[in-house]
Design a protein around this motif. Structure first.
Motif, PDB file in Angstrom:
ATOM      1  N   GLY A 195       3.324  10.933  -5.690  1.00  0.00           N
ATOM      2  CA  GLY A 195       2.924  11.300  -7.046  1.00  0.00           C
ATOM      3  C   GLY A 195       3.552  12.583  -7.542  1.00  0.00           C
ATOM      4  O   GLY A 195       3.103  13.170  -8.527  1.00  0.00           O
ATOM      5  N   LYS A 213       0.842  -1.190   0.000  1.00  0.00           N
ATOM      6  CA  LYS A 213       0.000   0.000   0.000  1.00  0.00           C
ATOM      7  C   LYS A 213       0.881   1.244   0.000  1.00  0.00           C
ATOM      8  O   LYS A 213       1.933   1.289   0.632  1.00  0.00           O
ATOM      9  CB  LYS A 213      -0.918   0.009   1.216  1.00  0.00           C
ATOM     10  N   ARG A 214       0.411   2.250  -0.724  1.00  0.00           N
ATOM     11  CA  ARG A 214       1.157   3.498  -0.853  1.00  0.00           C
ATOM     12  C   ARG A 214       1.469   4.119   0.511  1.00  0.00           C
ATOM     13  O   ARG A 214       2.586   4.527   0.774  1.00  0.00           O
ATOM     14  CB  ARG A 214       0.347   4.471  -1.707  1.00  0.00           C
ATOM     15  N   GLN A 215       0.480   4.147   1.402  1.00  0.00           N
ATOM     16  CA  GLN A 215       0.683   4.788   2.709  1.00  0.00           C
ATOM     17  C   GLN A 215       1.711   4.028   3.558  1.00  0.00           C
ATOM     18  O   GLN A 215       2.465   4.633   4.316  1.00  0.00           O
ATOM     19  CB  GLN A 215      -0.632   4.989   3.459  1.00  0.00           C
ATOM     20  N   LYS A 258       4.936  -1.143  -7.568  1.00  0.00           N
ATOM     21  CA  LYS A 258       3.505  -1.091  -7.878  1.00  0.00           C
ATOM     22  C   LYS A 258       2.741  -1.016  -6.548  1.00  0.00           C
ATOM     23  O   LYS A 258       2.984  -1.809  -5.646  1.00  0.00           O
ATOM     24  CB  LYS A 258       3.067  -2.351  -8.630  1.00  0.00           C
ATOM     25  N   PHE A 259       1.840  -0.061  -6.463  1.00  0.00           N
ATOM     26  CA  PHE A 259       1.046   0.110  -5.242  1.00  0.00           C
ATOM     27  C   PHE A 259      -0.311  -0.545  -5.409  1.00  0.00           C
ATOM     28  O   PHE A 259      -0.866  -0.585  -6.502  1.00  0.00           O
ATOM     29  CB  PHE A 259       0.869   1.588  -4.918  1.00  0.00           C
ATOM     30  N   ALA A 269       6.165   8.226  -4.260  1.00  0.00           N
ATOM     31  CA  ALA A 269       4.964   7.659  -3.653  1.00  0.00           C
ATOM     32  C   ALA A 269       3.849   8.696  -3.532  1.00  0.00           C
ATOM     33  O   ALA A 269       2.668   8.355  -3.615  1.00  0.00           O
ATOM     34  CB  ALA A 269       5.288   7.071  -2.284  1.00  0.00           C
ATOM     35  N   TYR A 279       4.268   2.325   2.309  1.00  0.00           N
ATOM     36  CA  TYR A 279       5.552   2.637   1.678  1.00  0.00           C
ATOM     37  C   TYR A 279       6.054   3.995   2.161  1.00  0.00           C
ATOM     38  O   TYR A 279       7.216   4.147   2.542  1.00  0.00           O
ATOM     39  CB  TYR A 279       5.378   2.626   0.155  1.00  0.00           C
ATOM     40  N   ILE A 280       5.170   4.976   2.168  1.00  0.00           N
ATOM     41  CA  ILE A 280       5.542   6.326   2.616  1.00  0.00           C
ATOM     42  C   ILE A 280       5.963   6.295   4.079  1.00  0.00           C
ATOM     43  O   ILE A 280       6.987   6.882   4.451  1.00  0.00           O
ATOM     44  CB  ILE A 280       4.381   7.316   2.395  1.00  0.00           C
ATOM     45  N   ARG A 294      12.168   8.642  -3.140  1.00  0.00           N
ATOM     46  CA  ARG A 294      11.199   7.558  -2.963  1.00  0.00           C
ATOM     47  C   ARG A 294       9.865   8.095  -2.424  1.00  0.00           C
ATOM     48  O   ARG A 294       8.791   7.700  -2.881  1.00  0.00           O
ATOM     49  CB  ARG A 294      11.756   6.502  -2.014  1.00  0.00           C
TER      50      ARG A 294
END
Length: 96
Positions: free
Chosen positions: A64, A2-4, A94-95, A62, A6-7, A58
């Motif tokens: 965008g 998930k994007r969140q 890939k998210f 993430a 990763y961040i 990075r």
């Protein structure tokens, strides 16, 4: 991934690297350092700053705000070291 998540993971790494950079910066200002010790601190500081720049890219990716092809092509933390950028790594993420 998930994007969140990763961040969050990379924000934790970025915080740790920034703390290390600050500590090295203070250490480099001390008087009485030998030339060899000072050079070692500066080299470590340069590599830490390179890793900070990578983590920032990075996170921007993430969020965008950065496309993989816009990432730095190479990092040069010292006079003789050159490292490939992380654009290829970012392309493979890939998210969910």
């Amino acid at each position: 991934m998930k994007r969140q998540d990763y961040i969050k993971d990379h924000a934790v790494i970025l915080k740790r690297l920034c703390d290390k950079r600050d500590k090295l910066n203070v250490e480099s200002m001390k008087t009485g350092l030998t030339k060899k010790r000072y050079q070692a601190i500066v080299a470590d500081l340069n590599f830490t700053c390179m890793h900070i720049a990578q983590e920032e890219e990075r996170i921007l990716f993430a969020l965008g705000k950065l496309r993989p092809e816009e990432a730095r092509k190479e990092y040069q933390p010292g006079h003789f070291q050159v490292y490939e950028g992380i654009g290829g790594e970012l392309q493979n993420i890939k998210f969910d």
